[in-house]
Design a protein around this motif. Structure first.
Motif, short mmCIF file in Angstrom:
data_model
loop_
_atom_site.label_atom_id
_atom_site.label_comp_id
_atom_site.label_asym_id
_atom_site.label_seq_id
_atom_site.Cartn_x
_atom_site.Cartn_y
_atom_site.Cartn_z
N VAL A 34 48.73 42.07 48.31
CA VAL A 34 47.73 42.48 47.11
C VAL A 34 47.89 41.37 45.76
O VAL A 34 49.05 41.07 45.73
CB VAL A 34 47.90 43.77 46.47
N GLY A 35 46.81 40.83 45.64
CA GLY A 35 46.64 39.67 44.56
C GLY A 35 45.99 40.35 43.22
O GLY A 35 44.85 41.26 43.17
N TRP A 36 46.45 39.60 42.29
CA TRP A 36 45.46 39.60 41.02
C TRP A 36 44.96 38.41 40.72
O TRP A 36 45.39 37.16 40.81
CB TRP A 36 46.45 40.04 39.95
N PHE A 37 43.60 38.38 40.21
CA PHE A 37 42.79 37.30 40.01
C PHE A 37 41.88 37.37 38.57
O PHE A 37 42.04 38.67 38.19
CB PHE A 37 41.80 37.06 41.06
N ARG A 38 41.60 36.32 38.10
CA ARG A 38 40.89 36.37 36.80
C ARG A 38 39.50 35.60 36.60
O ARG A 38 39.62 34.56 37.40
CB ARG A 38 41.81 36.29 35.53
N GLN A 39 38.71 35.96 36.27
CA GLN A 39 37.37 35.19 35.66
C GLN A 39 37.11 35.31 34.27
O GLN A 39 36.76 36.21 33.71
CB GLN A 39 36.35 35.68 36.92
N ALA A 40 37.23 33.97 33.72
CA ALA A 40 36.83 33.95 32.34
C ALA A 40 35.40 33.86 32.30
O ALA A 40 34.71 33.47 33.21
CB ALA A 40 37.38 32.75 31.75
#
Length: 122
Positions: A34-40
């Motif tokens: 399981v991963g955490w990702f982000r998008q600005a």
């Protein structure tokens, strides 16, 4: 049906902390990461941290190492992202997703949640 749901976002000042939660349901046994990702705003989606949920092995990108901690609670089917010493550049929508292995790239992750907004002001 596989579902991942993020929560815990909010607005904080630089130097503050937030803890994000990713509750998983229906996750098959072959989705071991399981991963955490982000998008600005205006940017692409980038990896933040991942965890091998069966072995409890974390992985971090350099920009968050020593500030963020990923962990999992198997009993609660939840993956957490503790974020400390937050910076304005951490501002983004944060997503969680699952993959068979942590070695895969972003495109190998699926069952994305709806995201939770994190805003860090200077």
């Amino acid at each position: 049906q596989v579902q991942l749901a993020e929560s815990g976002g909010g607005s904080v000042q630089a130097g503050g902390s937030l803890r994000l939660s990713c509750v998983t349901s229906g996750l098959p046994s072959n989705r071991k990461c399981v991963g955490w990702f982000r998008q600005a705003s205006g940017g692409g989606r980038e990896e933040v941290a991942k965890i091998r949920i069966d072995l409890d092995i974390p992985y971090y990108v350099n920009s968050v190492k020593d500030r963020f901690t990923i962990s999992r609670d198997k009993a609660e089917n939840t993956v957490y992202l503790q974020m400390n010493s937050l910076k304005p550049e951490d501002t983004a929508v944060y997503y969680c997703a699952a993959a068979p292995f942590c070695s895969v790239e972003i495109r190998g992750f699926s069952d994305w949640g709806q995201g939770t907004q994190v805003t860090v002001s200077s």
